[in-house]
Enzyme design. Structure first.
Site, PDB file in Angstrom:
ATOM      1  CD  GLU A  47      -0.154   0.814  -2.357  1.00  0.00           C
ATOM      2  OE1 GLU A  47       0.791   0.999  -1.569  1.00  0.00           O
ATOM      3  OE2 GLU A  47      -0.282   1.424  -3.423  1.00  0.00           O
TER       4      GLU A  47
ATOM      5  CD  GLU B  32       4.612   6.383   1.463  1.00  0.00           C
ATOM      6  OE1 GLU B  32       3.846   7.292   1.094  1.00  0.00           O
ATOM      7  OE2 GLU B  32       5.090   5.554   0.685  1.00  0.00           O
TER       8      GLU B  32
ATOM      9  CG  PHE C 168       4.460  -1.437   7.456  1.00  0.00           C
ATOM     10  CD1 PHE C 168       4.542  -0.221   8.121  1.00  0.00           C
ATOM     11  CD2 PHE C 168       4.230  -2.580   8.194  1.00  0.00           C
ATOM     12  CE1 PHE C 168       4.412  -0.159   9.502  1.00  0.00           C
ATOM     13  CE2 PHE C 168       4.093  -2.525   9.576  1.00  0.00           C
ATOM     14  CZ  PHE C 168       4.186  -1.309  10.238  1.00  0.00           C
TER      15      PHE C 168
ATOM     16  NE  ARG D  48       5.615   8.280  -4.391  1.00  0.00           N
ATOM     17  CZ  ARG D  48       5.244   9.487  -3.937  1.00  0.00           C
ATOM     18  NH1 ARG D  48       6.049  10.183  -3.158  1.00  0.00           N
ATOM     19  NH2 ARG D  48       4.078  10.000  -4.258  1.00  0.00           N
TER      20      ARG D  48
ATOM     21  CB  ALA E 251       0.685   8.041  -2.034  1.00  0.00           C
TER      22      ALA E 251
ATOM     23  CB  THR F 141       3.384   9.853  -9.482  1.00  0.00           C
ATOM     24  OG1 THR F 141       3.405   8.422  -9.389  1.00  0.00           O
ATOM     25  CG2 THR F 141       4.339  10.429  -8.451  1.00  0.00           C
TER      26      THR F 141
HETATM   27  N1  MTE Z   1       1.983   3.058  10.383  1.00  0.00           N
HETATM   28  C1  MTE Z   1       1.606   1.889  10.957  1.00  0.00           C
HETATM   29  N2  MTE Z   1       1.513   1.825  12.295  1.00  0.00           N
HETATM   30  N3  MTE Z   1       1.341   0.784  10.197  1.00  0.00           N
HETATM   31  C2  MTE Z   1       1.449   0.807   8.824  1.00  0.00           C
HETATM   32  O1  MTE Z   1       1.191  -0.209   8.162  1.00  0.00           O
HETATM   33  N4  MTE Z   1       1.992   2.159   6.820  1.00  0.00           N
HETATM   34  C3  MTE Z   1       2.734   3.301   6.307  1.00  0.00           C
HETATM   35  C4  MTE Z   1       2.372   4.569   7.072  1.00  0.00           C
HETATM   36  N5  MTE Z   1       2.424   4.351   8.499  1.00  0.00           N
HETATM   37  C5  MTE Z   1       1.845   2.038   8.196  1.00  0.00           C
HETATM   38  C6  MTE Z   1       2.085   3.154   9.032  1.00  0.00           C
HETATM   39  C7  MTE Z   1       2.530   3.544   4.887  1.00  0.00           C
HETATM   40  S1  MTE Z   1       3.399   2.636   3.779  1.00  0.00           S
HETATM   41  C8  MTE Z   1       1.674   4.526   4.432  1.00  0.00           C
HETATM   42  S2  MTE Z   1       1.518   4.852   2.785  1.00  0.00           S
HETATM   43  C9  MTE Z   1       0.860   5.332   5.358  1.00  0.00           C
HETATM   44  O2  MTE Z   1       1.034   4.944   6.714  1.00  0.00           O
HETATM   45  C10 MTE Z   1      -0.606   5.201   4.978  1.00  0.00           C
HETATM   46  O3  MTE Z   1      -1.454   5.847   5.841  1.00  0.00           O
HETATM   47  P1  MTE Z   1      -1.799   7.415   5.748  1.00  0.00           P
HETATM   48  O4  MTE Z   1      -1.926   7.777   4.321  1.00  0.00           O
HETATM   49  O5  MTE Z   1      -3.079   7.516   6.487  1.00  0.00           O
HETATM   50  O6  MTE Z   1      -0.668   8.120   6.418  1.00  0.00           O
HETATM   51  C1  QUE Z   2       2.722   6.667  -4.748  1.00  0.00           C
HETATM   52  C2  QUE Z   2       1.999   5.582  -4.406  1.00  0.00           C
HETATM   53  C3  QUE Z   2       1.251   4.885  -5.387  1.00  0.00           C
HETATM   54  C4  QUE Z   2       1.274   5.311  -6.704  1.00  0.00           C
HETATM   55  C5  QUE Z   2       2.023   6.416  -7.028  1.00  0.00           C
HETATM   56  C6  QUE Z   2       2.737   7.084  -6.046  1.00  0.00           C
HETATM   57  C7  QUE Z   2       0.469   3.754  -5.065  1.00  0.00           C
HETATM   58  C8  QUE Z   2      -0.294   3.127  -6.089  1.00  0.00           C
HETATM   59  C9  QUE Z   2      -0.235   3.595  -7.388  1.00  0.00           C
HETATM   60  C10 QUE Z   2      -1.023   3.049  -8.466  1.00  0.00           C
HETATM   61  C11 QUE Z   2      -0.798   3.424  -9.767  1.00  0.00           C
HETATM   62  C12 QUE Z   2      -1.600   2.980 -10.798  1.00  0.00           C
HETATM   63  C13 QUE Z   2      -2.661   2.144 -10.547  1.00  0.00           C
HETATM   64  C14 QUE Z   2      -2.899   1.729  -9.246  1.00  0.00           C
HETATM   65  C15 QUE Z   2      -2.091   2.193  -8.219  1.00  0.00           C
HETATM   66  O1  QUE Z   2       0.549   4.657  -7.666  1.00  0.00           O
HETATM   67  O2  QUE Z   2       0.447   3.349  -3.916  1.00  0.00           O
HETATM   68  O3  QUE Z   2      -3.921   0.894  -8.972  1.00  0.00           O
HETATM   69  O4  QUE Z   2      -3.485   1.721 -11.543  1.00  0.00           O
HETATM   70  O5  QUE Z   2      -1.059   2.077  -5.728  1.00  0.00           O
HETATM   71  O6  QUE Z   2       3.449   8.173  -6.339  1.00  0.00           O
HETATM   72  O7  QUE Z   2       1.987   5.161  -3.135  1.00  0.00           O
HETATM   73 MO1  MOS Z   3       2.431   3.071   1.501  1.00  0.00          MO
HETATM   74  S1  MOS Z   3       4.044   2.149   0.600  1.00  0.00           S
HETATM   75  O1  MOS Z   3       2.210   4.080   0.076  1.00  0.00           O
HETATM   76  O2  MOS Z   3       1.314   1.821   1.374  1.00  0.00           O
END
Ligand code: MTE
Ligand code: QUE
Ligand code: MOS
Length: 766
Positions: free
Chosen positions: A229, A719, A225, A307, A508, A439
């Site tokens: 990350e 998301e 979730f 974002r 993302a 982004t």
């Molecule tokens: N769904 C489950 N079951 N568990 C998770 O941890 N993470 C969410 C979403 N759905 C998540 C989830 C988040 S924050 C993201 S960014 C996306 O899954 C990442 O996976 P995807 O890019 O393959 O959709």
């Molecule tokens: C959405 C995201 C991420 C993002 C920008 C988005 C994200 C993320 C980063 C990011 C940015 C700079 C870095 C890095 C990661 O940007 O998940 O390691 O150097 O990790 O719009 O979800």
């Molecule tokens: Mo999802 S918050 O971009 O791991």
């Protein structure tokens, strides 16, 4: 479409699924434990762990002095220390690492550590941080049109403040890592991480090694979730340091309460807004200032703020808009990525503005929304200059207004409220438009490595990680379709840095989009060679050259010439023959999202490859005497393009929505005056349960709108539906507002806990 279950569903329910805690280490395993700061801000005067080190079963106690590499970490800005040096800046900050025969011994020994602090003033709220004036990084701005002129000419102006609460991730598997030392100083790392490549780099840097010396493996997470990350990295580095020191396997697994207390959460925001609109509710200008609580270090706060800023207008065309963003430094654990990544906070403010405009003009809020939606041919450029293409808002609006029977139910809601004193109903429709792409443009790349074994089975490696979202299932489906073979003949490997290098985080929502394209690219390369070989083989068999490689179709476990369908060979035979013909049956694959760019200084560009859209209508029942609210019905219509897997996508939409409902209703983080999180377990921190699911829950995916230029014309889904939960929050606000027959604007923030609802009602009655 045939139902394809989540590839691990069977293992999930039988308990066979291997999580990191299930990995068998035959002998010598030590357990790691972290000694953390009990104070929010202090100088470390002196310490002594000699007594603790003498405890039987303790194998190591390390301080920052025992780090062979450097003590810096952090995903973007290296402003974090792995272990505190002479100062601590939040409760839960790591100071010492302990390796012991088991967790209990480590805990007992940690009580013998002597440490003396000199406490310093701590900043624990956004308000205090603003007063203090210390941002975590320079502030940002996005601006379009001329807001000063627009406010000068405005018919109506509203102004206000919205407080948006944080949120704990509550993944079922807490942060965990198992490190196994290998030959020389090499390290094998089993880490619950959404970003194996970054974990690999940070472990290497802490150990003073190179990335080639560190292998990170990730089979599956028990939920991420966004919480894994960047914040899986800490646990991984700690375990690696202890394993490197003791030369024994070390596992660190955070206790639930420690995980909840010590790791980062969704950013709290304090947003100030001002909007101008005419008597029809058409908005001419919006001015917003977003203030986020970054916590003690930067982490991903600036990308999250960015974002939030890029979603400040949600689904509406605002000709004159200014968005200012500040991320403030506080003495709390550093906040981090959480599903929506700032989007929910940005969108919450815009939806609040719309809601207030409706109340001001005594109109229905859905009408105000429709008046301001991005249009198809004009009114279609965002404040950051990206033109909206393939706008699905009008279609979704039309469909959900009808299927939810919105206007009829609006009348029924009013009727109910006029006839009930203590129970009130509320109804709200909210839209979302969510930008898909990192982004940070360079992150929009992905890799894969596909092997076809010479008897016909296929192993797919790709750079994305599985956290329950069904990514591996989708990758298997894509490989099956591209190779024209059965899904059962394909396996997706654990994500491993030795197979696919330099990957981006699975985040993302773009995991399936990007890795799917990379898997396809790898398969295209293999098919290119295989097709040439099979065309040659047909030429030899039929003694002519009429079968061109491009004529070959891969379908139903066969490869055949579509111009001469009787010329065919089974996939398995073809692969066996190709192997004997010394054809390479393995390839890597790569994908870079085309055309995305964003200039941070100017706040201008095309940060998103495309947008995902959706709308929700929620109806709630509120007990005005207790503040208890219940969702009676929610209708969702969400756009995933041509779904890769309808059941998984529907599950994502439902799960994201409910997780969002938790964020904007029952989940509230409470701190004491010292910065201690008071509700750090599920008995006091209320996440949604089965009873919080709407009694009637209609979740539909928009049909007939494939997305051009994406893998199998699909769209990201992870998301975006999270933010549809704002329909519930605004339905509650609608019910509260009905107490004064919608004459007075309720003072109402996120989350809508029973307590906050009662307070808002109290204020209205006074
Ligand atoms: N769904 C489950 N079951 N568990 C998770 O941890 N993470 C969410 C979403 N759905 C998540 C989830 C988040 S924050 C993201 S960014 C996306 O899954 C990442 O996976 P995807 O890019 O393959 O959709
Ligand atoms: C959405 C995201 C991420 C993002 C920008 C988005 C994200 C993320 C980063 C990011 C940015 C700079 C870095 C890095 C990661 O940007 O998940 O390691 O150097 O990790 O719009 O979800
Ligand atoms: Mo999802 S918050 O971009 O791991």
């Amino acid at each position: 479409m045939k139902t394809i279950y989540h590839e691990s569903a069977k293992y999930h329910v039988t308990g066979e699924a291997t999580y990191i805690d299930d990995i068998k280490v035959e002998s010598q395993l030590l357990h790691g434990y972290v000694y953390t700061s009990p104070v929010a801000h202090a100088k470390i005067k002196n310490y002594d762990f000699s007594e603790a080190a003498k405890v039987a079963g303790i194998h190591a106690i390390l301080s920052y002095k025992d780090i062979p590499g450097h003590n810096q970490m952090g995903p973007v800005f290296k402003d974090e220390v792995i272990l505190a040096v002479d100062e601590v800046t939040f409760i839960g900050q790591s100071i010492f690492l302990i390796a012991a025969e088991n967790e209990e011994i480590a805990r007992q020994a940690s009580k013998l550590i002597k440490i003396e602090f000199e406490e310093l003033p701590a900043i624990l709220t956004i308000e205090k941080a603003i007063e203090n004036g210390q941002t975590i990084q320079p502030s940002r701005k996005i601006e379009t049109g001329d807001i000063n002129e627009a406010f000068k000419n405005a018919t109506n102006i509203i102004e206000g403040e919205l407080k948006v609460g944080g949120q704990e991730h509550w993944y079922l598997e807490t942060q965990i890592c198992l490190c196994i030392p290998e030959e020389g100083r090499d390290m094998k790392v089993f880490s619950s991480t959404q970003n194996p490549s970054e974990t690999q780099l940070l472990v290497a840097e802490a150990l003073g090694l190179q990335k080639m010396n560190v292998e990170v493996d990730m089979r599956r997470m028990g939920g991420g979730f966004g919480g894994k990350e960047t914040q899986g990295n800490h646990v991984a580095i700690w375990a690696a340091l202890l394993a490197n020191y003791t030369k024994r396997p070390v596992k660190i697994r955070l206790f639930r309460d420690d995980d909840q207390k010590n790791t980062g959460k969704r950013h709290r925001f304090l947003i100030k807004y001002k909007a101008a609109f005419d008597n029809n509710g058409l908005i001419s200008a919006v001015d917003v200032e977003q203030n986020s609580d970054a916590g003690a270090t930067t982490d991903l706060s600036m990308s999250i703020l960015e974002r939030a800023m890029l979603h400040a207008e949600n689904s509406y065309y605002i000709p004159n808009m200014r968005i200012i963003g500040h991320a403030w430094k506080t003495n709390l654990p550093s906040n981090t990525a959480f599903r929506g990544f700032g989007g929910p906070q940005g969108i919450a403010c815009m939806e609040t503005i719309i809601d207030r405009i409706a109340r001001t003009l005594k109109k229905d809020s859905a009408e105000i929304r429709n008046t301001n939606f991005y249009a198809l041919f004009d009114r279609n450029v965002t404040p950051y200059g990206q033109k909206i293409e393939n706008n699905r808002l009008p279609k979704i609006w039309e469909q959900i207004i009808e299927t939810s029977d919105y206007f009829e139910r609006r009348k029924q809601t009013d009727f109910f409220n006029n006839n009930n004193e203590f129970y009130k109903k509320g109804l709200a429709l909210t839209p979302i438009k969510f930008g898909i792409s990192f982004t940070t443009s360079f992150l929009n790349q992905a890799g894969a490595l596909v092997h076809i074994y010479n008897e016909g089975s296929v192993l797919v490696n790709h750079g994305g990680t599985e956290m329950g979202q069904g990514l591996h299932t989708k990758m298997r489906q894509i490989a099956a379709k591209e190779l024209g073979i059965d899904y059962e003949n394909i396996k997706v490997n654990s994500t491993n840095t030795t197979k696919v290098p330099n990957t981006s985080p699975t985040a993302a929502s773009s995991g399936a989009d990007m890795n799917g394209m990379a898997v396809k690219d790898a398969i295209d390369k293999i098919k290119h060679k295989l097709s040439a070989f099979i065309a040659c083989k047909f030429a030899a068999t039929y003694r002519d050259n009429t079968t061109e490689p491009e004529f070959l179709v891969y379908d139903r476990n066969l490869i055949y010439d579509w111009k001469n369908p009787e010329r065919k060979i089974t996939f398995n035979e073809a692969v066996k023959a190709a192997y004997l013909g010394r054809i390479n049956l393995s390839s890597n694959g790569f994908y870079a999202t085309p055309g995305v760019h964003f200039n941070r200084e100017k706040g201008y560009g095309k940060p998103f490859y495309y947008f995902a859209y959706g709308m929700a209508v929620s109806e709630i029942l509120l007990d005005t005497l207790t503040g208890y609210s219940k969702i009676l019905r929610t209708d969702i219509l969400h756009d995933v393009g041509e779904s890769l897997n309808i059941d998984i996508d529907r599950g994502q939409a439902e799960g994201a929505f409910i997780q969002g409902v938790g964020w904007c209703t029952t989940e509230e983080l409470k701190y004491d005056s010292k910065g201690n999180l008071l509700n750090h377990s599920p008995d006091t921190y209320k996440i949604p349960g089965v009873n919080d699911i709407p009694e009637i829950f209609n979740v539909e995916l928009l049909k007939g709108y494939p997305q051009p230029g994406t893998i199998h014309r699909s769209k990201a889904v992870g998301e975006p539906p999270f933010m549809l939960s704002l329909s519930v929050w605004l339905a509650i606000k609608d019910a509260i507002s009905s107490i004064t027959n919608h004459q007075i604007e309720p003072d109402f923030q996120i989350p809508a806990t029973n307590e906050n609802i009662l307070l808002a009602i109290d204020k209205l009655k006074k």
